[in-house]
Motif scaffolding. Structure first.
Motif, PDB file in Angstrom:
ATOM      1  N   GLU A  66       8.622  12.549   0.249  1.00 58.32           N
ATOM      2  CA  GLU A  66       9.869  11.671  -0.089  1.00 58.32           C
ATOM      3  C   GLU A  66      10.956  12.632   0.660  1.00 58.32           C
ATOM      4  OE1 GLU A  66       9.650   9.806  -4.466  1.00 58.32           O
ATOM      5  OE2 GLU A  66      10.318  11.823  -4.214  1.00 58.32           O
ATOM      6  N   ILE A 106       3.009   6.462  -1.751  1.00 55.52           N
ATOM      7  CA  ILE A 106       4.374   6.938  -2.263  1.00 55.52           C
ATOM      8  C   ILE A 106       5.476   5.952  -2.247  1.00 55.52           C
ATOM      9  CG2 ILE A 106       5.942   8.962  -2.334  1.00 55.52           C
ATOM     10  CD1 ILE A 106       3.403   9.794  -3.144  1.00 55.52           C
ATOM     11  N   GLU A 145       3.556   9.399 -10.226  1.00 54.90           N
ATOM     12  CA  GLU A 145       3.843  10.698  -9.791  1.00 54.90           C
ATOM     13  C   GLU A 145       2.608  11.200  -9.193  1.00 54.90           C
ATOM     14  OE1 GLU A 145       6.606  12.810 -10.203  1.00 54.90           O
ATOM     15  OE2 GLU A 145       7.257  10.710 -10.651  1.00 54.90           O
ATOM     16  N   THR A 146       1.526  10.793  -9.550  1.00 49.88           N
ATOM     17  CA  THR A 146       0.063  11.390  -8.869  1.00 49.88           C
ATOM     18  C   THR A 146      -0.687  10.216  -8.389  1.00 49.88           C
ATOM     19  OG1 THR A 146      -1.066  11.567 -10.892  1.00 49.88           O
ATOM     20  CG2 THR A 146       0.287  13.451 -10.343  1.00 49.88           C
ATOM     21  N   GLU A 186       1.516   8.457   2.468  1.00 52.62           N
ATOM     22  CA  GLU A 186       3.115   8.301   2.460  1.00 52.62           C
ATOM     23  C   GLU A 186       3.457   6.809   1.913  1.00 52.62           C
ATOM     24  OE1 GLU A 186       2.541   8.945   6.983  1.00 52.62           O
ATOM     25  OE2 GLU A 186       1.483   9.456   5.016  1.00 52.62           O
ATOM     26  N   LYS A 246       4.402  14.571  -3.919  1.00 48.39           N
ATOM     27  CA  LYS A 246       5.322  13.506  -3.640  1.00 48.39           C
ATOM     28  C   LYS A 246       6.473  13.823  -3.325  1.00 48.39           C
ATOM     29  CE  LYS A 246       7.340   9.704  -6.627  1.00 48.39           C
ATOM     30  NZ  LYS A 246       7.469   9.326  -7.738  1.00 48.39           N
ATOM     31  N   SER A 267       6.174   3.790  -6.037  1.00 41.04           N
ATOM     32  CA  SER A 267       7.091   5.025  -6.356  1.00 41.04           C
ATOM     33  C   SER A 267       7.133   5.449  -7.745  1.00 41.04           C
ATOM     34  CB  SER A 267       8.457   4.484  -5.950  1.00 41.04           C
ATOM     35  OG  SER A 267       8.738   3.381  -6.535  1.00 41.04           O
TER      36      SER A 267
END
Length: 626
Positions: free
Chosen positions: A255, A283, A290-291, A280, A251, A287
């Motif tokens: 970012e 992500i 985390e996974t 992406e 992640k 947001s």
């Protein structure tokens, strides 16, 4: 070339193969134009067939006489029944395919099919005269004439590859793209727009460690897509798939480098698939997570690479490598093929008739990703219908149009032509309001007779289906007639197993209606069940337990069919109808629906607009058959 074909199909992907085979099998002189003969029905992305809704489409293709189900059965590495813990309306079969063998299988079918000629070339232009297609121009300047042409060009129309800040003209896998057809369509007044899709990297198998990954085995059951697959036995030595999760490091890499992605750098000018986003994009959109799940899948028994499902990206290759090596077990991964995004031209499908023929260009049909869809199964379903209807157009026959209650293929085409698309369209079970009728187990009952009447299902297979249905009916009859007392062997066995406590006499059908009863326990006690296949037993259970719901659903469908029978004259002037909402008037003029049912499903046309339309038809077309 001094050649004339009844039907020319441009593009040998999943839509093109089904279209060409259907046309040829309906005795039409057919040409299939594809750049490479060894890229027939290729799998440029996920090496699998089926899934929610999609798996049912594959069964429908088979019931109508298509080829995808047979190919999937013959080349499966793993078979899995999805959603088995939920209701039968969402059950679906999915197979992990050997992508190399799948393409070889389809290539062999195409090359041995009578009435079908495979031409290795690029179709660079269309011959259109007086709003009617007349033929195809090849890249060497040759012209091939045809009565009907089917465009199944996938992602090859004016396509561009995107990786990081780099953008260049190319088809998938560095293959040539076609610009001329887009120009022909624009010149003929066809509205085009740009969509995007992408593919993940492929990683050398010997460079990763999957010892900590979660194993994802297939379903150990008698499963198959095709009715003609006689041996419904589990695949021996099914290949494993694996599940891992991305890491917080993955992640952070994304970012920190988001502006280097083609999608977030301003290079991408098109819209991508919501249900298959780039990593992406996940992500950014999610947001707080985390996974994310990532599936590791084999592409071929002969292959040396893993397919990394759920990890498509348009990042530059140096960032891709950082992303890949941040995954558990991939710390030393070596990349065989980098990920990329691809933009391509497609048409606004609201310009199509329900037959998949363009309204403004006679005898020109389109199917697959050119219609704004995504997925091999969606493409194949459209290709089959386009091939059937182009052949019927040659013979001046009425097209095959499947209703929404008859097939997921019908749901998809109806959605495309009436609602249009604003992102790559993917079939979902939620799109079907009659999904209890559109089940995995009953595709033959819904569509086999249509396939037979059209001519794609031959006598031998149809007679086999009739016998299959007769066996089911005989079993249901015995279940209705046979009775069991509380002291019968079946009653005792059911009580010992905790499945049912029969405190009085029950018929076999009444016992089967008890949700906790397993039909397999009943088989030794009911002779007609003992010779049935798994699919037959499944159909009996579902039809028995959901009979009330199915009956209610069919009543709803009957009311809707009445609306389909209320035809709208082709010469109607919507500007003369009073009190129509402006948006409804615009949409009706654009779609030109064939009947009231279709008109009622157009986005922006409300019930009040339908009432005004009915009132106008009653007053002005009372003498015409409605």
């Amino acid at each position: 070339m001094n050649k004339h074909f009844d039907v020319i199909v441009i593009g040998g992907g999943h839509a093109g193969v089904e279209a060409a085979l259907a046309s040829a099998r309906l005795n039409k002189k057919t040409a299939l134009i594809n750049l490479y003969k060894d890229r027939i029905a290729a799998m440029p992305c996920n090496p699998s067939i089926g899934g929610p809704a999609k798996g049912i489409v594959v069964r429908e293709i088979d019931a109508l006489g298509g080829e995808m189900a047979k190919a999937a059965d013959k080349t499966a590495l793993q078979t899995k029944l999805l959603n088995s813990s939920r209701g039968p309306g969402v059950w679906a079969l999915r197979v992990q395919s050997d992508k190399e063998e799948y393409s070889k299988y389809m290539q062999n079918v195409v090359e041995t099919q009578s009435n079908l000629e495979l031409i290795e070339a690029i179709a660079s232009d269309l011959v259109i005269d007086d709003n009617s297609v007349k033929g195809v121009v090849l890249n060497n300047g040759d012209i091939i004439n045809a009565t009907c042409v089917i465009l199944t060009t996938g992602t090859y129309l004016k396509s561009e590859i995107l990786t990081g800040h780099e953008k260049y003209s190319s088809g998938p896998n560095e293959e040539p793209t076609s610009n001329g057809i887009s120009q022909s369509l624009k010149k003929a007044g066809i509205e085009l727009f740009r969509f995007k899709t992408g593919t993940p990297p492929r990683i050398f198998k010997n460079s990763v460690d999957l010892s900590k990954a979660i194993k994802e085995p297939g379903t150990n059951a008698k499963l198959a897509f095709s009715f003609s697959t006689d041996e419904y036995t589990p695949i021996e030595n099914q290949e494993l798939c694996y599940l891992i999760h991305s890491t917080p490091e993955t992640k952070k890499i994304i970012e920190d480098n988001l502006t280097k992605s083609a999608m977030y750098s301003g290079k991408v000018e098109s819209i991508g698939p919501r249900y298959c986003p780039s990593f992406e994009d996940k992500i950014v959109r999610f947001s707080s997570k985390e996974t994310h799940q990532i599936f590791i899948e084999p592409e071929s028994l002969k292959g040396d690479a893993w397919y990394i499902q759920g990890f498509s990206t348009s990042m530059p290759t140096d960032i891709q490598l950082l992303m890949i090596r941040s995954l558990p077990g991939f710390e030393k991964a070596e990349v065989k093929t980098w990920a990329y995004a691809i933009e391509y031209d497609c048409i606004n499908p609201m310009q199509l008739k329900p037959s998949l023929e363009l309204k403004n260009i006679s005898n020109l049909f389109t199917a697959g990703q050119i219609n704004g869809t995504s997925g091999y199964e969606e493409a194949a379903g459209q290709g089959l219908i386009a091939g059937i209807n182009a052949s019927r157009k040659v013979d001046n026959l009425e097209p095959l149009i499947l209703r929404r209650d008859e097939a997921y293929i019908g749901v998809m085409i109806d959605d495309l032509i009436n609602k249009g698309v604003w992102e790559p369209y993917r079939l979902l079970t939620s799109r079907a309001e009659h999904r209890l009728l559109l089940r995995n187990d009953n595709a033959e009952h819904r569509l086999k007779e249509k396939g037979f009447q059209i001519g794609l299902i031959k006598d031998q297979e149809y007679n086999k289906y009739l016998n299959y249905t007769q066996e089911i009916n005989e079993a249901i009859k015995e279940l209705e007639e046979i009775r069991f007392t509380p002291k019968s062997k079946l009653a005792i066995e059911l009580k010992e197993l905790g499945q049912a406590d029969l405190n009085h006499g029950y018929s076999g059908i009444e016992i089967l209606k008890i949700p906790t009863v397993d039909i397999n326990v009943m088989i030794p006690h009911i002779k007609s069940l003992q010779s049935l296949k798994n699919n037959q037993l499944q159909s009996i259970v579902i039809e028995t337990r959901f009979a009330g719901y199915v009956k209610t659903e069919r009543k709803t469908v009957e009311r809707l069919i009445k609306l389909e029978k209320k035809k709208i004259p082709s010469n109607i002037d919507y500007d003369k109808i009073e009190n129509l909402a402006t948006e409804a008037r615009q949409k009706l003029k654009k779609v030109m629906p064939l009947n009231i049912g279709q008109a009622s499903r157009i986005t922006g046309v409300n019930p009040a607009d339908i009432q005004m339309l009915l009132f106008y038809l009653k007053n002005n077309y009372a003498n015409e058959q409605m």
